[in-house]
Design an enzyme around this catalytic site. Structure first.
Site: not given
Ligand code: PEP
Length: 254
Positions: A12, A14, A100, A102, A170, A176, A214
């Protein structure tokens, strides 16, 4: 992991990178995946909406799929700034991420909205990557599994199948932040998700459950080895081709 569930490593991107950056990143991932010659795992990249067409074109005929990061529930209409699933499909997307955290936080998307978006993805012939996960406050209150159950009931349409949907667990607090749940916590969450899915759909055993939050090359092997983890949804680390390919390499097949 059941051998029918081919691991999926999804990136992703973003809201990052120019069009040229995106095409170059896609080409580097495509080259690495071709060299590796994987047939036992799938790779997916989800660029910003403005880059999907060019990235899909760059990946055409190769082993890496392109997808969107979001879609509107409707096929067309007065929805300024939104993009229909059909528009993503028309430029070569095969998947679309919906729900997601976000989007849920920044755009107030409810479970009902996420569910409608998943159905829109199917209407357009796309595979929906439906995201769920608890916030830190919910985790601290010991409500993780209850939240996951509620999100599954609310966000995953009853007609979900192993072919049209992928779920991504997630934890919001892990996205992040460099923090991840323990292997035991990931195992417990994924086992719970599988069980909750089984209560509302026939094909739950075949649905791929991704872990996201992460994931990087250094922790991928450990996380991807967890029972019921069928791949990863990767944010930050997917912006580096070598790192993303190293995560894909760590995936356990069969
Ligand atoms: C995400 O936004 O789907 C995600 C898993 O981000 P990160 O890997 O940066 O934690």
């Amino acid at each position: 992991m059941a051998s029918t569930r081919r691991p999926l490593i999804a990136g992703n991107w973003k809201m990052n990178g120019t069009l040229a950056d995106g095409v170059a990143l896609a080409r580097a991932i495509d080259a690495g995946a071709r060299t590796a010659g994987w047939t036992d795992r799938e790779l997916l990249v989800c660029p910003p909406a403005t880059h999907v067409a060019a990235v899909a074109e760059a990946l055409k005929g190769g082993p890496v799929h392109a997808g969107g990061q979001d879609c509107h529930a409707k096929a067309s209409g007065a929805h300024t700034g939104d993009i229909a699933a059909e528009m993503l499909a028309a430029v070569g997307a095969r998947f679309v991420i919906v729900g997601h955290s976000e989007r849920r936080t920044d755009h107030g998307e409810t479970d009902a909205v996420v569910r409608a978006k998943a159905e829109a993805a199917w209407r357009a012939g796309l595979i929906a990557v439906i995201c769920i996960g608890e916030t830190l406050a919910e985790r601290d209150a010991g409500r993780t599994l209850e939240v996951l159950s509620r999100q599954i009931t609310g966000s995953v349409p009853g007609a979900a199948t192993a072919a049209n949907s992928v779920l991504a667990y997630e934890p919001v607090w892990a996205i992040g932040t460099g923090k991840t749940p323990t292997v035991a916590e990931v195992a417990a969450a994924h086992a719970h998700i599988r069980k909750a899915l089984a209560a509302q759909m026939a094909e739950a055993a075949g649905v791929r459950l991704l872990y996201g939050g992460s994931v990087k090359a250094s922790n991928a092997a450990e996380l991807l080895a967890v029972a019921d983890v069928d791949g990863a949804l990767v944010g930050g680390a997917s912006l580096n081709a070598a790192e993303f390919l190293a995560i894909a390499k760590a995936a356990q097949s069969g």
